[in-house]
Design a protein around this motif. Structure first.
Motif, mmCIF file in Angstrom:
data_model
loop_
_atom_site.group_PDB
_atom_site.id
_atom_site.type_symbol
_atom_site.label_atom_id
_atom_site.label_comp_id
_atom_site.label_asym_id
_atom_site.label_seq_id
_atom_site.Cartn_x
_atom_site.Cartn_y
_atom_site.Cartn_z
ATOM 1 N N GLY A 192 0.790 -1.227 0.000
ATOM 2 C CA GLY A 192 0.000 0.000 0.000
ATOM 3 C C GLY A 192 0.817 1.269 0.000
ATOM 4 O O GLY A 192 0.287 2.348 0.311
ATOM 5 N N THR A 195 -0.386 3.723 -2.835
ATOM 6 C CA THR A 195 -1.722 4.224 -2.502
ATOM 7 C C THR A 195 -1.648 5.272 -1.400
ATOM 8 O O THR A 195 -2.308 6.312 -1.468
ATOM 9 N N LEU A 196 -0.835 5.006 -0.389
ATOM 10 C CA LEU A 196 -0.680 5.977 0.698
ATOM 11 C C LEU A 196 -0.100 7.285 0.173
ATOM 12 O O LEU A 196 -0.581 8.371 0.514
ATOM 13 N N CYS A 199 -2.666 9.258 -1.657
ATOM 14 C CA CYS A 199 -3.687 9.828 -0.768
ATOM 15 C C CYS A 199 -3.184 11.044 -0.002
ATOM 16 O O CYS A 199 -3.959 11.965 0.297
ATOM 17 N N LEU A 200 -1.896 11.052 0.341
ATOM 18 C CA LEU A 200 -1.348 12.142 1.150
ATOM 19 C C LEU A 200 -0.777 13.282 0.318
ATOM 20 O O LEU A 200 -0.536 14.364 0.851
ATOM 21 N N THR A 304 -1.456 -1.364 7.306
ATOM 22 C CA THR A 304 -2.372 -0.812 6.309
ATOM 23 C C THR A 304 -3.651 -1.642 6.227
ATOM 24 O O THR A 304 -3.777 -2.686 6.869
ATOM 25 N N LYS A 305 -4.572 -1.152 5.405
ATOM 26 C CA LYS A 305 -5.815 -1.879 5.108
ATOM 27 C C LYS A 305 -6.558 -2.239 6.399
ATOM 28 O O LYS A 305 -6.901 -3.403 6.658
ATOM 29 N N SER A 330 -6.124 3.122 6.801
ATOM 30 C CA SER A 330 -6.743 2.587 5.590
ATOM 31 C C SER A 330 -6.740 3.688 4.540
ATOM 32 O O SER A 330 -7.401 4.717 4.710
ATOM 33 N N SER A 331 -5.985 3.474 3.466
ATOM 34 C CA SER A 331 -5.976 4.458 2.386
ATOM 35 C C SER A 331 -7.294 4.454 1.631
ATOM 36 O O SER A 331 -7.671 5.459 1.023
ATOM 37 N N GLY A 334 -9.568 6.347 4.220
ATOM 38 C CA GLY A 334 -8.974 7.568 4.773
ATOM 39 C C GLY A 334 -8.764 7.506 6.266
ATOM 40 O O GLY A 334 -8.267 8.471 6.877
ATOM 41 N N LEU A 337 -5.223 8.568 8.304
ATOM 42 C CA LEU A 337 -4.227 9.219 7.442
ATOM 43 C C LEU A 337 -3.802 10.591 7.973
ATOM 44 O O LEU A 337 -2.606 10.895 8.029
#
Length: 353
Positions: A192, A195-196, A199-200, A304-305, A330-331, A334, A337
């Motif tokens: 992940g 993905t992280l 998202c950030l 994660t997840k 969880s990406s 959200g 985060l």
């Protein structure tokens, strides 16, 4: 193969050229040569009402230097792969009537911030360009030759020769890029990381539901608010034996060597059925074998997840074994985060004891 590809580059349609440009090169060898100095001029003043005018040849101009300059406008060395020899222009020759030749402009080669420049022949570090705008002269231009006006002496009042320009320096270089990031993301493939990062930050690495979608490192600027931010780096997923050259991550481990600290992402239910704890220990071994200092680097453990049922149990197991806080995020939803990003920023700005 690369030489053939770039030799044919002008003949490819634009869509193919764009695809070839979407490469990542973080180590390359180039040859650089500074400009030759301009020749001095041997000339004599001849005017009707000026008896014994004497020598009036001007000096030649200096050759251009070769300068490597760090910039944030590029993030890899692919633009240098299409040309092996980089040569600065020569200085202009002097002229009569004491006209000096113009010096050539420096040849400025832009490289990403974090580029280390090595002399290939002697294998020593010339400069580590770690700041935007930092630069180094890797080859000095040749000095322009003196004209005969400058060579006149009490003994030789009318020199009929001038000095030639000096040749510029020539050097073979090896450039190695180590990205400058505050935080480095590490973990197994499909943990992940990409993905992280997406998202950030505004970074958009390739993301898919299978391992090894990340083929090269990505940098992203993570904003806490308008005035506070930090840089996060994502490298391809590591597997056991990466420090010996197995898998995709081994070529890019050096990109997290400069990171202030690491964020180790742990997948609670790996697709290959492996145990999260064993995966964590395997990555830790690879980091230590590649660089002992990485093994001692401060580390945030992030499971994660968190929407998976196994996530909380894995978080509890890691927290008990490591005797430290373990984050759960969880990406996809959200969850966690913003607190994680705030904690990372706070850790980066802790006063040094």
């Amino acid at each position: 193969m690369d030489k053939v590809k770039y030799a044919l580059m002008p003949f490819f349609p634009p869509c193919i050229r764009l695809k070839l440009d979407a490469m990542f090169i973080d180590e390359i060898e180039i040859e650089v040569e500074a400009g030759k100095g301009g020749n001095g001029c041997a000339s004599f003043r001849r005017e009707k009402y000026v008896p014994r005018g004497g020598p009036d040849g001007g000096d030649g101009g200096n050759g251009g230097n070769v300068v490597l300059q760090a910039t944030t406008n590029t993030d890899n060395l692919v633009h240098l792969s299409r040309q092996h020899l980089w040569k600065a222009k020569a200085g202009h020759a002097g002229q009569g009537a004491r006209k000096h030749g113009a010096s050539a402009d420096d040849l400025i080669i832009e490289v990403p911030v974090g580029t280390m420049i090595f002399d290939r022949k002697y294998d020593f570090l010339l400069k580590d360009l770690t700041a935007d705008g930092a630069e180094v002269i890797v080859c000095k231009g040749g000095k322009g030759g003196k004209g005969n006006a400058r060579l006149k002496t009490a003994i030789n009042r009318a020199p009929r020769q001038a000095e030639p320009g000096m040749p510029g320096e020539h050097r073979k270089l090896r450039l190695e890029l180590k990205m400058i990031a505050d935080v480095g993301l590490v973990g197994k493939p499909n943990a992940g990381k990409s993905t992280l990062l997406s998202c950030l930050s505004a970074a958009r690495p390739e993301i898919a539901a299978y391992p090894f979608t990340t083929k090269h490192p990505h940098l992203g600027l993570v904003y806490i608010d308008l005035d506070r931010s930090f840089v996060m780096a994502d490298i391809p997923g590591l597997i056991e034996g990466a420090s010996q050259g197995i898998g995709l991550g081994h070529d890019f481990l050096r990109h997290i060597q400069r990171a202030g600290f690491l964020v180790h992402l742990v997948e609670p239910a790996p697709m290959d059925g492996t145990e999260p704890w064993e995966n964590y220990q395997a990555i830790r071994r690879e980091l230590r074998e590649f660089d002992a200092a990485l093994g001692e680097r401060r580390e945030f453990i992030v499971v994660t997840k968190s929407d998976l049922p196994e996530a909380e149990d894995v978080q509890r197991q890691f927290s008990e074994r490591l005797q430290q806080d373990v984050w759960l995020i969880s990406s996809a939803t959200g969850s966690g985060l913003k607190p994680l990003a705030a904690a990372l920023y706070a850790a980066l700005n802790e006063p040094v004891a």
